[in-house]
Design a protein around this motif. Structure first.
Motif, PDB file in Angstrom:
ATOM      1  N   ARG A  90      35.997 -76.975  71.960  1.00 34.42           N
ATOM      2  CA  ARG A  90      37.106 -76.039  71.928  1.00 34.42           C
ATOM      3  C   ARG A  90      37.095 -75.199  73.191  1.00 34.42           C
ATOM      4  N   GLU A  91      38.297 -75.020  73.760  1.00 38.22           N
ATOM      5  CA  GLU A  91      38.505 -74.109  74.889  1.00 38.22           C
ATOM      6  C   GLU A  91      37.540 -74.383  76.046  1.00 38.22           C
ATOM      7  N   LEU A  92      37.375 -75.668  76.368  1.00 36.84           N
ATOM      8  CA  LEU A  92      36.495 -76.026  77.477  1.00 36.84           C
ATOM      9  C   LEU A  92      37.063 -75.516  78.797  1.00 36.84           C
ATOM     10  N   THR A  93      36.234 -74.853  79.563  1.00 38.70           N
ATOM     11  CA  THR A  93      36.593 -74.475  80.926  1.00 38.70           C
ATOM     12  C   THR A  93      35.467 -74.909  81.854  1.00 38.70           C
ATOM     13  N   GLY A  94      35.827 -75.159  83.090  1.00 47.05           N
ATOM     14  CA  GLY A  94      34.823 -75.581  84.048  1.00 47.05           C
ATOM     15  C   GLY A  94      35.380 -76.641  84.964  1.00 47.05           C
ATOM     16  N   TRP A  95      34.483 -77.427  85.560  1.00 48.60           N
ATOM     17  CA  TRP A  95      34.873 -78.342  86.619  1.00 48.60           C
ATOM     18  C   TRP A  95      34.224 -79.712  86.429  1.00 48.60           C
ATOM     19  N   VAL A  96      34.950 -80.745  86.820  1.00 47.99           N
ATOM     20  CA  VAL A  96      34.510 -82.124  86.676  1.00 47.99           C
ATOM     21  C   VAL A  96      34.515 -82.774  88.054  1.00 47.99           C
ATOM     22  N   VAL A  97      33.401 -83.427  88.411  1.00 43.19           N
ATOM     23  CA  VAL A  97      33.285 -84.126  89.686  1.00 43.19           C
ATOM     24  C   VAL A  97      33.025 -85.599  89.388  1.00 43.19           C
ATOM     25  N   LEU A  98      33.850 -86.478  89.947  1.00 38.18           N
ATOM     26  CA  LEU A  98      33.760 -87.913  89.695  1.00 38.18           C
ATOM     27  C   LEU A  98      33.576 -88.642  91.024  1.00 38.18           C
ATOM     28  N   PHE A  99      32.663 -89.613  91.051  1.00 37.73           N
ATOM     29  CA  PHE A  99      32.434 -90.359  92.284  1.00 37.73           C
ATOM     30  C   PHE A  99      31.652 -91.627  91.955  1.00 37.73           C
ATOM     31  N   ASN A 100      31.699 -92.606  92.854  1.00 40.24           N
ATOM     32  CA  ASN A 100      30.886 -93.792  92.646  1.00 40.24           C
ATOM     33  C   ASN A 100      29.803 -93.894  93.706  1.00 40.24           C
ATOM     34  N   ASP A 101      28.995 -94.938  93.638  1.00 44.92           N
ATOM     35  CA  ASP A 101      27.867 -95.071  94.560  1.00 44.92           C
ATOM     36  C   ASP A 101      28.303 -95.096  96.022  1.00 44.92           C
ATOM     37  N   ASP A 102      29.495 -95.624  96.292  1.00 42.71           N
ATOM     38  CA  ASP A 102      29.966 -95.697  97.674  1.00 42.71           C
ATOM     39  C   ASP A 102      30.066 -94.321  98.314  1.00 42.71           C
ATOM     40  N   PHE A 103      30.339 -93.321  97.497  1.00 39.43           N
ATOM     41  CA  PHE A 103      30.511 -91.976  98.048  1.00 39.43           C
ATOM     42  C   PHE A 103      29.175 -91.338  98.418  1.00 39.43           C
ATOM     43  N   LEU A 104      28.074 -91.986  98.057  1.00 34.75           N
ATOM     44  CA  LEU A 104      26.750 -91.452  98.359  1.00 34.75           C
ATOM     45  C   LEU A 104      26.105 -92.138  99.556  1.00 34.75           C
ATOM     46  N   LEU A 105      26.890 -92.908 100.316  1.00 31.96           N
ATOM     47  CA  LEU A 105      26.307 -93.665 101.422  1.00 31.96           C
ATOM     48  C   LEU A 105      25.682 -92.765 102.477  1.00 31.96           C
ATOM     49  N   ALA A 106      26.203 -91.545 102.645  1.00 39.14           N
ATOM     50  CA  ALA A 106      25.623 -90.633 103.631  1.00 39.14           C
ATOM     51  C   ALA A 106      24.245 -90.155 103.203  1.00 39.14           C
ATOM     52  N   HIS A 107      23.982 -90.149 101.898  1.00 37.50           N
ATOM     53  CA  HIS A 107      22.695 -89.712 101.354  1.00 37.50           C
ATOM     54  C   HIS A 107      22.297 -90.697 100.249  1.00 37.50           C
ATOM     55  N   PRO A 108      21.894 -91.916 100.606  1.00 36.07           N
ATOM     56  CA  PRO A 108      21.643 -92.949  99.590  1.00 36.07           C
ATOM     57  C   PRO A 108      20.545 -92.579  98.608  1.00 36.07           C
ATOM     58  N   GLU A 109      19.623 -91.678  98.990  1.00 33.58           N
ATOM     59  CA  GLU A 109      18.577 -91.266  98.056  1.00 33.58           C
ATOM     60  C   GLU A 109      19.152 -90.537  96.842  1.00 33.58           C
ATOM     61  N   ASP A 110      20.377 -90.009  96.973  1.00 32.30           N
ATOM     62  CA  ASP A 110      20.995 -89.292  95.861  1.00 32.30           C
ATOM     63  C   ASP A 110      21.336 -90.207  94.693  1.00 32.30           C
TER      64      ASP A 110
END
Length: 311
Positions: A90-110
């Motif tokens: 109920r009444e969820l507030t906040g933030w959602v971040v969506l990404f796939n493995d390709d977006f982590l190429l700059a920091h592959p350890e992540d």
């Protein structure tokens, strides 16, 4: 701009749709701007990573049938393939971040850090840490909205900072041990590539050690050595554990028959699958499904734990 869509296999599978090849799969926004699937109340899974930073609201976030009651501020990581949903939110507030493995190429350890963070159930920022996390998410939102020159590397940098801060938070609550900057040799790298293959929601690889070794371009002996050295377990044992977890997800979150579940997790013979499942869990697939449904209806805690180790 990426969008979130759903398809309807056994357990609904959500994907990030990317309209142009020049835009990497990434999105950040509120529960409202991401859309109703960001707070879906039915079991589903993703092909991508999800970070949810809940700042307000009530209810429970259920990940692989483990209830995580909301106590905002609360941080959640959901890995590709995990089944999750929101229960009586109920009444969820906040933030959602969506990404796939390709977006982590700059920091592959992540890639391995976020997978480990998905196992952490108590990522609740302290009063001192919350403003910093809020600030990083705010910068992600601003860069994503403005999409100025060079915005993708900036987004990747802020995402890296968010993951690092979450890893510090996880270490502080000792819920999981997370290597923030792992120094991987070739043996550990093979083991981690093997682990990522097992995490895929729709794994195209035949579930045998030989098939995984061929997919990774190594010999069976090398894969056995690498995985046993890195984890203390054989690839065969890890594959069996992954099959049990996936079978539990399908039995609990779909209407597939036992025969269909057996086929989805790599067993052509449903009778052999039933014997395998009972040996690994102590109950038949039918008994497990009935027990899970009974627990769901009477409100008791649910669990989809990895099978216990045997000598």
């Amino acid at each position: 701009m990426t969008t979130l869509t759903s398809v309807r296999p056994a357990v609904p599978l959500h994907r990030l749709d990317v309209p142009a090849p020049s835009i990497l799969p990434f999105a950040v926004g509120s529960f409202d701007t991401i859309g109703p699937m960001s707070r879906a109340d039915f079991p589903h899974r993703h092909t991508f990573h999800e970070i949810v930073y809940v700042t307000g609201g009530t209810g429970t976030h259920v990940v692989d049938l483990v209830p995580r009651p909301l106590r905002p501020p609360h941080l959640f990581f959901v890995a590709p393939g995990q089944v999750h949903f929101w229960h009586r939110a109920r009444e969820l507030t906040g933030w959602v971040v969506l990404f796939n493995d390709d977006f982590l190429l700059a920091h592959p350890e992540d890639r391995d850090t976020v997978r480990e963070l998905s196992a952490c159930t108590r990522l609740r920022p302290t009063a001192e840490a919350a403003p910093g996390l809020t600030g990083v998410v705010a910068e992600l939102r601003r860069e994503y909205a403005e999409q100025g020159e060079g915005f993708i590397p900036v987004l990747q940098a802020y995402l890296h900072v968010l993951i690092l801060r979450a890893a510090r938070l996880a270490a502080s609550v000792t819920d999981v041990v997370v290597d923030v900057e792992p120094d991987l040799g070739p043996t550990a790298a093979i083991a981690q590539r093997f682990a990522r293959l097992l995490d895929r929601p729709t794994d195209p690889v035949e579930r045998t050690v030989g098939a995984y070794a061929a997919h990774l371009g190594v010999s069976v002996g090398h894969l056995n050595h690498a995985v046993k050295t890195a984890t203390g377990r054989t690839p065969g044992r890890i594959i069996r554990q992954a099959q049990v977890v996936e079978a539990k997800r399908l039995l609990a979150g779909s209407d597939l028959t036992v025969r269909q579940v057996a086929d989805r997790v790599g067993f052509g013979d449903p009778a052999y699958f039933c014997r395998f499942f009972r040996r690994e869990t102590g109950s038949t697939p039918g008994e497990y499904r009935r027990d899970i449904h009974a627990k769901h209806h009477d409100g008791r805690a649910l669990s989809i734990d990895v099978p216990r180790e045997r000598p």
